[in-house]
Design a protein around this motif. Structure first.
Motif, PDB file in Angstrom:
ATOM      1  N   LEU A  21     -42.865  23.239   3.197  1.00  0.00           N
ATOM      2  CA  LEU A  21     -42.957  24.494   3.899  1.00  0.00           C
ATOM      3  C   LEU A  21     -41.685  25.259   3.570  1.00  0.00           C
ATOM      4  N   ALA A  22     -40.671  24.297   3.109  1.00  0.00           N
ATOM      5  CA  ALA A  22     -39.301  24.951   2.694  1.00  0.00           C
ATOM      6  C   ALA A  22     -39.247  25.514   1.225  1.00  0.00           C
ATOM      7  N   GLU A  23     -40.372  25.180   0.577  1.00  0.00           N
ATOM      8  CA  GLU A  23     -40.629  25.895  -0.836  1.00  0.00           C
ATOM      9  C   GLU A  23     -41.517  26.953  -0.883  1.00  0.00           C
ATOM     10  N   LEU A  24     -42.049  27.547   0.448  1.00  0.00           N
ATOM     11  CA  LEU A  24     -42.631  28.745   0.287  1.00  0.00           C
ATOM     12  C   LEU A  24     -41.995  30.062  -0.358  1.00  0.00           C
ATOM     13  N   LYS A  44     -48.181  36.209  10.733  1.00  0.00           N
ATOM     14  CA  LYS A  44     -49.278  36.463  10.202  1.00  0.00           C
ATOM     15  C   LYS A  44     -50.251  35.512   9.593  1.00  0.00           C
ATOM     16  N   LEU A  45     -49.523  34.345   9.443  1.00  0.00           N
ATOM     17  CA  LEU A  45     -50.257  33.027   8.853  1.00  0.00           C
ATOM     18  C   LEU A  45     -50.007  31.921   9.981  1.00  0.00           C
ATOM     19  N   THR A  46     -51.069  31.363   9.774  1.00  0.00           N
ATOM     20  CA  THR A  46     -51.024  30.091  10.939  1.00  0.00           C
ATOM     21  C   THR A  46     -50.204  28.761  10.245  1.00  0.00           C
ATOM     22  N   ALA A  47     -49.778  27.677  10.904  1.00  0.00           N
ATOM     23  CA  ALA A  47     -49.403  26.674  10.192  1.00  0.00           C
ATOM     24  C   ALA A  47     -50.260  26.113   9.125  1.00  0.00           C
ATOM     25  N   GLY A  48     -51.634  26.041   9.357  1.00  0.00           N
ATOM     26  CA  GLY A  48     -52.650  25.370   8.668  1.00  0.00           C
ATOM     27  C   GLY A  48     -52.798  26.283   7.329  1.00  0.00           C
ATOM     28  N   HIS A  49     -52.750  27.675   7.501  1.00  0.00           N
ATOM     29  CA  HIS A  49     -52.643  28.343   5.944  1.00  0.00           C
ATOM     30  C   HIS A  49     -51.122  28.114   5.437  1.00  0.00           C
ATOM     31  N   ALA A  50     -50.138  27.829   5.908  1.00  0.00           N
ATOM     32  CA  ALA A  50     -48.849  27.806   5.303  1.00  0.00           C
ATOM     33  C   ALA A  50     -48.840  26.458   4.609  1.00  0.00           C
ATOM     34  N   VAL A  51     -49.555  25.142   5.165  1.00  0.00           N
ATOM     35  CA  VAL A  51     -49.387  24.161   4.579  1.00  0.00           C
ATOM     36  C   VAL A  51     -50.238  24.002   3.334  1.00  0.00           C
ATOM     37  N   LEU A  87     -48.856  24.629  -3.483  1.00  0.00           N
ATOM     38  CA  LEU A  87     -49.048  25.389  -4.755  1.00  0.00           C
ATOM     39  C   LEU A  87     -47.678  25.614  -5.302  1.00  0.00           C
ATOM     40  N   GLN A  88     -47.905  26.176  -6.610  1.00  0.00           N
ATOM     41  CA  GLN A  88     -46.819  26.435  -7.366  1.00  0.00           C
ATOM     42  C   GLN A  88     -46.348  28.054  -6.773  1.00  0.00           C
ATOM     43  N   PRO A  89     -45.339  28.462  -7.181  1.00  0.00           N
ATOM     44  CA  PRO A  89     -44.780  29.725  -6.900  1.00  0.00           C
ATOM     45  C   PRO A  89     -45.563  31.065  -6.972  1.00  0.00           C
TER      46      PRO A  89
END
Length: 545
Positions: A156-159, A171-178, A183-185
Motif C-alpha cells: 500500500l505504501a507503493e500506491l 473514495k476507495l476502500t481498503a479492498g480497492h487499494a489492495v 500493479l505497476q505505477p
C-alpha cells in the motif's frame, strides 16, 4: 486492537514520573507514521481537554538541552494547544531513533481507527531505518500478524499519489487499494480511472463528495482482463535471462504470481501470470528485433506484419502491415513473396513469408459478389438507416432546444439514471458527431482511441451553465443516436428519445416526415425522343432500332 504486541524496551528512563512540561518545549516527530488527522475528531478532543484535561500522558524523548520530541501522543499535544493549555503531562524516556520509530508505529497500531496506509508507511519507515533488523518476518512477529499481511500492507505504501489521496479521502476502500497496489505505477493510474468511469480526471474524483467506485470484484475482473498476461502464451522464452537483462528471467521475477505468493496467493490462482505488461512488451519487442537481425544477416530485408486487423479508431504502427494487406505464402511462390516477422500478438517473433501484392493471382483472395436481390435489399436497408439516423439527430436537437435553462427534477433524474449506466466510447463518438466538434488526434491510454474526455473537458470550460445543462441532457440521450444496422431491424416508436420528445411536445411524425422528404431518392429524369434517337444503336443494315 486486542492483539498482544511486543515492543522495544527503552534502554533508560530519564524520568519515570509523570510531570508537566510546557507545550512550547515539545515538537512533533518528523518520523511519525500517522499522516492523516481527522480535524473534527481533533476539535472534539480539544473540547474534552478543556473540560477534563489530558487524562493520559504523552511519551517524549530529549533531543537537546532544553527540547523534547514526541514519541507517542501527537494528537493530544495538538489538541492541548488548540484548547489553550500551556503545559501537558509527559513521561520522558531515552530512546534511539529506531526505538522511537518502532514505539510510535506500535502505538499507532494499538488504536482502533488507524488507517491502513498509515500502517503501511509505518512498516516502510521501520525497514528504511534498519533493513537488517526490521525484516518483514521480524515486523510480523512484533505486531502479531502474518508475514503475508505485513507484506500486503507494505504494498500500500507503493500506491501512486493520486490513489493514496483517494484512499485517505475515503473514495476507495481498503479492498480497492489492495488490488491496485499489486500493479505497476502506470497500471495503477489506469485501474484508478477504471474505478470511477463517470469521472474524467483524478481531480474530478477527489472533488466529488460521493464518487461511488465500482465494486472490488468488478475491479479485480478488469485487472485480470486488461492487465494480467499468461506467460504460457508468451511468444518468447520466459526463462531467457538475456531478452531483458535488467528484468532477468520471468521464472524468478517478483512480478510473476508464482514467484511472489505472499502478494498474489489470495487473488491469482495460476502461477504463470505476469503483472507487468510493459516488461512483457519489452521482451516481446526484443525477440522481434532478434528475428529481424537474423533475416538481415542472411542478406534479406524483412517486412513487419501483424496478425490483427485495424479496428475502428486505431492508429497503425509505422512500417507495419496489417491484415488484409498481405497474404501468407511460401518462399518462391510468386515474385512479390518476401520474408517477414510478426511483431504483434501470440505469434510475435515468428518468421514467415508473405505476399504484399493485392492483385497477385496466386495469393489474392477470391471475392464473392452479391445477387441483384441482395444488392437491392442492402440499398433499402442503407436508405432506412440514413432516415433513422437523421430522424434521431433531429429529434435530439429539438429536445435539446426545449430544455429549460434552470434544470428541473425531471432533467436531473434523467441525467442521474443515464449516467448510472455509464457512457461508452461509441456514445462519446456519436456525441462529437452530433455537436460537430473536431476530433483532434490525441495520445490516449487505450492505444489509439481519440481521447474524447480530454477534448470534451476543453469544450466544457467554455460553456455557460445553461449550455452545460443542455450538454448533460444530450449525454443522457446519446445512446439513442445509435440505430441497429442488422438486417430486418425495425424502428421502435417507444424509445427514451421519443418519450423525451413527447415530454417536450416535439412532433415526432413531423420530424420523421421532413427527414424522409430530405433523404428520399430523386426520380430519374425522362429522356426526350431526340435523346433516345441519338443514343439508339444502329442495326446491321444501318438503320436505328
Amino acid at each position: 486492537m486486542s492483539t498482544a504486541i511486543a515492543i522495544a524496551t527503552p534502554k533508560e528512563v530519564a524520568n519515570p514520573l509523570i510531570q508537566e512540561i510546557s507545550l512550547d518545549r515539545i515538537k512533533p516527530s518528523k518520523a511519525n507514521p500517522r499522516r492523516r488527522l481527522d480535524e473534527a475528531a481533533l476539535r472534539e478532543l480539544a473540547e474534552n481537554i478543556k473540560t477534563h484535561g489530558v487524562l493520559q500522558s504523552i511519551l517524549i524523548r530529549p533531543v537537546n538541552s532544553n527540547g523534547y520530541e514526541i514519541v507517542c501522543g501527537e494528537r493530544r499535544w495538538k489538541a492541548s494547544k488548540a484548547a489553550g493549555k500551556e503545559t501537558i503531562p509527559v513521561r520522558i524516556v531515552n530512546l534511539t531513533d529506531g526505538e522511537a520509530l518502532e514505539l510510535a508505529v506500535i502505538e499507532n497500531l494499538q488504536r482502533e481507527n488507524v488507517h491502513e496506509l498509515d500502517e503501511a508507511l509505518g512498516y516502510k519507515a521501520l525497514i528504511k531505518q534498519n533493513p537488517e533488523l526490521y525484516t518483514v518476518e521480524n515486523i510480523a512477529l512484533k505486531v502479531g500478524r502474518s508475514v503475508s499481511y505485513v507484506y500486503q500492507r507494505l504494498r500500500l505504501a507503493e500506491l501512486t499519489p493520486n490513489v493514496q489521496a483517494a484512499f485517505y479521502a475515503g473514495k476507495l476502500t481498503a479492498g480497492h487499494a489492495v488490488e491496485i497496489a499489486r500493479l505497476q505505477p502506470r497500471d495503477q493510474e489506469r485501474a484508478f480511472e477504471e474505478c470511477f468511469p463517470g469521472h474524467r480526471t483524478p481531480k474530478a474524483v477527489l472533488r466529488d463528495k460521493d464518487p461511488r467506485p465500482v465494486s472490488v470484484r468488478e475491479l479485480r475482473d478488469w485487472i485480470q482482463r486488461e492487465i494480467h498476461l499468461t506467460l504460457a502464451n508468451a511468444p518468447f522464452d520466459a526463462n531467457d535471462p538475456n531478452l531483458s537483462p535488467a528484468a532477468g528471467p520471468c521464472s524468478t521475477c517478483p512480478k510473476r504470481s508464482g514467484s511472489n505468493p505472499l502478494l498474489f496467493a489470495d487473488s491469482i490462482k495460476r502461477a504463470d501470470i505476469c503483472t507487468d505488461r510493459e516488461c512483457f512488451q519489452q521482451k516481446r519487442d526484443a525477440l522481434v528485433q532478434i528475428r529481424i537481425k537474423e533475416i538481415e544477416t542472411a542478406g534479406e530485408k524483412p517486412v513487419k506484419v501483424s496478425d490483427s486487423f485495424i479496428y475502428y479508431g486505431q492508429k497503425p504502427a509505422p512500417g507495419v502491415l496489417y491484415r488484409p494487406d498481405f497474404n501468407e505464402a511460401t518462399a518462391g511462390d510468386c515474385p512479390t513473396t518476401v520474408p517477414a516477422v510478426v511483431v504483434e500478438g501470440r505469434r510475435a517473433g515468428t518468421k514467415l513469408y508473405v505476399c504484399t501484392n493485392p492483385k497477385c493471382k496466386t495469393h489474392s483472395a477470391r471475392s464473392v459478389g452479391l445477387s441483384p436481390e441482395e444488392k437491392e435489399a442492402r440499398k433499402k436497408q442503407a436508405q432506412e438507416l440514413r432516415i433513422q439516423q437523421e430522424f434521431r439527430k433531429r429529434l435530439l436537437a429539438e429536445v435539446q432546444n426545449r430544455v429549460p435553462n434552470e434544470l428541473g427534477r425531471h432533467e436531473l433524474d434523467l441525467i442521474a439514471s443515464s449516467y448510472f449506466q455509464q457512457l461508452g466510447h461509441d456514445s462519446q463518438h456519436r456525441l462529437f458527431k452530433f455537436f460537430g466538434w473536431d476530433e483532434a488526434k490525441t495520445k490516449a491510454v487505450n492505444s489509439g482511441y481519440t481521447d474524447y474526455p480530454k477534448l470534451t473537458a476543453a469544450k466544457l470550460d467554455k460553456m455557460t451553465t445553461a449550455e452545460i445543462g443542455k450538454f448533460l441532457m444530450a449525454c443522457a440521450l446519446a445512446s439513442e443516436l445509435c440505430f441497429p444496422t442488422y438486417y430486418g431491424s425495425a424502428s421502435s416508436k417507444d424509445t427514451k428519445l421519443t418519450r423525451e420528445a413527447a415530454h417536450y411536445k416535439v412532433n415526432c411524425d413531423r420530424v420523421l416526415r421532413e427527414v424522409r422528404e430530405k433523404i428520399a431518392p430523386k426520380p430519374p429524369k425522362a429522356k426526350s425522343d431526340s435523346t433516345l434517337q441519338a443514343t439508339a444503336k444502329p442495326n446491321r443494315k444501318g438503320k436505328t432500332k
